[in-house]
Design a protein around this motif. Structure first.
Motif, mmCIF file in Angstrom:
data_model
loop_
_atom_site.group_PDB
_atom_site.id
_atom_site.type_symbol
_atom_site.label_atom_id
_atom_site.label_comp_id
_atom_site.label_asym_id
_atom_site.label_seq_id
_atom_site.Cartn_x
_atom_site.Cartn_y
_atom_site.Cartn_z
ATOM 1 N N GLU A 125 36.493 53.433 37.099
ATOM 2 C CA GLU A 125 35.385 52.646 37.626
ATOM 3 C C GLU A 125 35.724 52.099 39.013
ATOM 4 O O GLU A 125 34.872 52.096 39.910
ATOM 5 C CB GLU A 125 35.072 51.495 36.668
ATOM 6 C CG GLU A 125 33.873 50.665 37.102
ATOM 7 C CD GLU A 125 33.661 49.467 36.207
ATOM 8 O OE1 GLU A 125 32.503 49.070 36.020
ATOM 9 O OE2 GLU A 125 34.665 48.923 35.686
ATOM 10 N N ARG A 126 36.967 51.643 39.222
ATOM 11 C CA ARG A 126 37.360 51.158 40.547
ATOM 12 C C ARG A 126 37.323 52.281 41.578
ATOM 13 O O ARG A 126 36.858 52.092 42.714
ATOM 14 C CB ARG A 126 38.764 50.562 40.477
ATOM 15 C CG ARG A 126 38.873 49.307 39.634
ATOM 16 C CD ARG A 126 40.320 48.871 39.545
ATOM 17 N NE ARG A 126 40.473 47.702 38.679
ATOM 18 C CZ ARG A 126 41.654 47.214 38.298
ATOM 19 N NH1 ARG A 126 42.772 47.811 38.714
ATOM 20 N NH2 ARG A 126 41.723 46.163 37.513
ATOM 21 N N LEU A 129 33.763 52.967 42.488
ATOM 22 C CA LEU A 129 33.203 51.921 43.336
ATOM 23 C C LEU A 129 33.571 52.145 44.795
ATOM 24 O O LEU A 129 32.721 52.030 45.693
ATOM 25 C CB LEU A 129 33.697 50.547 42.867
ATOM 26 C CG LEU A 129 33.041 49.951 41.628
ATOM 27 C CD1 LEU A 129 33.749 48.675 41.210
ATOM 28 C CD2 LEU A 129 31.564 49.683 41.875
ATOM 29 N N ASP A 144 26.048 51.839 47.803
ATOM 30 C CA ASP A 144 25.637 50.959 46.712
ATOM 31 C C ASP A 144 25.856 49.503 47.121
ATOM 32 O O ASP A 144 26.948 49.131 47.573
ATOM 33 C CB ASP A 144 26.436 51.264 45.448
ATOM 34 C CG ASP A 144 26.081 52.621 44.861
ATOM 35 O OD1 ASP A 144 25.075 53.206 45.308
ATOM 36 O OD2 ASP A 144 26.814 53.090 43.965
ATOM 37 N N GLY A 146 26.588 45.635 46.768
ATOM 38 C CA GLY A 146 27.396 44.788 45.892
ATOM 39 C C GLY A 146 28.659 45.442 45.362
ATOM 40 O O GLY A 146 29.294 44.891 44.456
ATOM 41 N N TRP A 147 29.058 46.579 45.922
ATOM 42 C CA TRP A 147 30.248 47.261 45.399
ATOM 43 C C TRP A 147 31.518 46.468 45.693
ATOM 44 O O TRP A 147 32.465 46.495 44.893
ATOM 45 C CB TRP A 147 30.347 48.659 45.997
ATOM 46 C CG TRP A 147 30.669 48.693 47.465
ATOM 47 C CD1 TRP A 147 29.801 48.648 48.504
ATOM 48 C CD2 TRP A 147 31.979 48.777 48.044
ATOM 49 N NE1 TRP A 147 30.468 48.698 49.704
ATOM 50 C CE2 TRP A 147 31.812 48.781 49.452
ATOM 51 C CE3 TRP A 147 33.275 48.853 47.529
ATOM 52 C CZ2 TRP A 147 32.891 48.847 50.325
ATOM 53 C CZ3 TRP A 147 34.348 48.919 48.405
ATOM 54 C CH2 TRP A 147 34.150 48.923 49.783
ATOM 55 N N GLN A 149 31.887 43.161 45.787
ATOM 56 C CA GLN A 149 32.017 42.064 44.834
ATOM 57 C C GLN A 149 32.435 42.587 43.466
ATOM 58 O O GLN A 149 33.259 41.968 42.772
ATOM 59 C CB GLN A 149 30.692 41.303 44.734
ATOM 60 C CG GLN A 149 30.753 40.067 43.851
ATOM 61 C CD GLN A 149 31.734 39.029 44.367
ATOM 62 O OE1 GLN A 149 31.942 38.899 45.564
ATOM 63 N NE2 GLN A 149 32.344 38.293 43.448
ATOM 64 N N GLU A 150 31.889 43.720 43.051
ATOM 65 C CA GLU A 150 32.288 44.311 41.769
ATOM 66 C C GLU A 150 33.756 44.705 41.782
ATOM 67 O O GLU A 150 34.470 44.529 40.790
ATOM 68 C CB GLU A 150 31.412 45.530 41.471
ATOM 69 C CG GLU A 150 29.959 45.202 41.203
ATOM 70 C CD GLU A 150 29.156 46.444 40.882
ATOM 71 O OE1 GLU A 150 29.774 47.485 40.564
ATOM 72 O OE2 GLU A 150 27.918 46.397 40.951
ATOM 73 N N LEU A 151 34.218 45.242 42.912
ATOM 74 C CA LEU A 151 35.626 45.617 43.011
ATOM 75 C C LEU A 151 36.527 44.389 42.959
ATOM 76 O O LEU A 151 37.587 44.409 42.316
ATOM 77 C CB LEU A 151 35.853 46.402 44.303
ATOM 78 C CG LEU A 151 37.269 46.923 44.560
ATOM 79 C CD1 LEU A 151 37.705 47.865 43.451
ATOM 80 C CD2 LEU A 151 37.350 47.611 45.914
ATOM 81 N N GLU A 153 35.879 41.520 41.475
ATOM 82 C CA GLU A 153 35.882 41.010 40.107
ATOM 83 C C GLU A 153 36.746 41.871 39.194
ATOM 84 O O GLU A 153 37.428 41.372 38.298
ATOM 85 C CB GLU A 153 34.446 40.941 39.571
ATOM 86 C CG GLU A 153 33.569 39.907 40.253
ATOM 87 C CD GLU A 153 34.093 38.496 40.071
ATOM 88 O OE1 GLU A 153 34.718 38.231 39.020
ATOM 89 O OE2 GLU A 153 33.895 37.656 40.965
ATOM 90 N N SER A 154 36.713 43.197 39.419
ATOM 91 C CA SER A 154 37.532 44.090 38.597
ATOM 92 C C SER A 154 39.015 43.878 38.847
ATOM 93 O O SER A 154 39.827 43.962 37.922
ATOM 94 C CB SER A 154 37.162 45.551 38.881
ATOM 95 O OG SER A 154 37.959 46.439 38.132
ATOM 96 N N PRO A 161 35.334 48.805 30.973
ATOM 97 C CA PRO A 161 33.862 48.812 30.910
ATOM 98 C C PRO A 161 33.300 49.180 29.542
ATOM 99 O O PRO A 161 32.102 49.024 29.323
ATOM 100 C CB PRO A 161 33.483 49.871 31.963
ATOM 101 C CG PRO A 161 34.667 50.774 32.035
ATOM 102 C CD PRO A 161 35.866 49.913 31.784
#
Length: 222
Positions: A125-126, A129, A144, A146-147, A149-151, A153-154, A161
């Motif tokens: 998933e990382r 992203l 994409d 917000g990628w 911020q998702e990275l 947080e991960s 996931p």
């Protein structure tokens, strides 16, 4: 000599005024502040890109390693199943309990592989992203939102996931269902062969119920 000295002093002062001129108008002061605010960003951007490149390479290496670990567990299951099936087919006196042992070992390998698959899914998933965000922007494609911020947080709170049951079901559908099918087909064939042999009819009912119970247990997970 005094005239030369004054000329040198005047030239020095003129250079200082021209190069260190302090803006007096509001617009000039705004431009100066804007340049100062953009200077650290220009310095940080190459370092940020370099960090993302190294992070991508590291996560890609981890993903490859986890993928190899998944293949290793599958190879264990295939080798164990092949050995037990060969033993039961070549030895007419082999007990039917050997098929139960094969199923239990496959479930054990599936449990180990489901744990590894969750870690593999997190790293994948990382990687995805960064591919959909950073490298898509570098190549001029659609990015994409917000990628980043998702990275973050991960990386800050790593969490796979998918849950354990989903990973168990995925690996069962992709690999282990075929091993289970092979075990049951050979088991049914062995029951048919033993049924044709005289004096071996006792205990076949319990073997059939054992086979049906195994199917009922595994089918909801597929």
């Amino acid at each position: 000599f005094c005239k030369i000295k004054r000329a040198v002093v005047v030239d020095v002062l003129y250079w200082v005024v021209e190069n260190l001129r302090i803006p007096t108008t509001p617009s000039a002061r705004k431009v100066n502040r804007k340049q100062k605010s953009e200077t650290p960003r220009a310095i940080e951007e190459p370092a940020r890109q370099n960090a993302l490149v190294h992070l991508y390479r590291g996560e890609l290496t981890r993903m490859t390693a986890y993928r190899s670990r998944l293949d290793t567990t599958t190879n264990w299951a295939v080798g164990t199943t092949a050995a037990i099936v060969s033993f039961t087919l070549s030895n007419p006196e082999a007990p039917h309990f050997a098929f139960v042992v094969a199923l239990v070992l496959n479930v054990l390998f599936l449990w180990i592989e489901a744990r590894r698959y969750r870690s593999y899914a997190l790293v994948r998933e990382r990687v995805r992203l960064m591919e959909r965000g950073f490298y898509a922007r570098v190549l001029g494609g659609e990015v994409d939102e917000g990628w980043e911020q998702e990275l973050v947080e991960s990386l800050r709170t790593p969490a796979p996931p998918i849950d354990y049951l989903q990973a168990f079901s995925v690996r069962l559908r992709r690999n282990y269902i075929w091993l289970v099918v092979v075990i049951y087909v050979v088991w049914v064939a062995r029951i048919g062969v033993d049924a044709a042999r005289p004096g071996l009819h006792q205990g076949f009912l319990s073997v059939r119920w054992m086979l049906i119970a195994g199917l009922v247990t595994l089918l909801p997970l597929v």
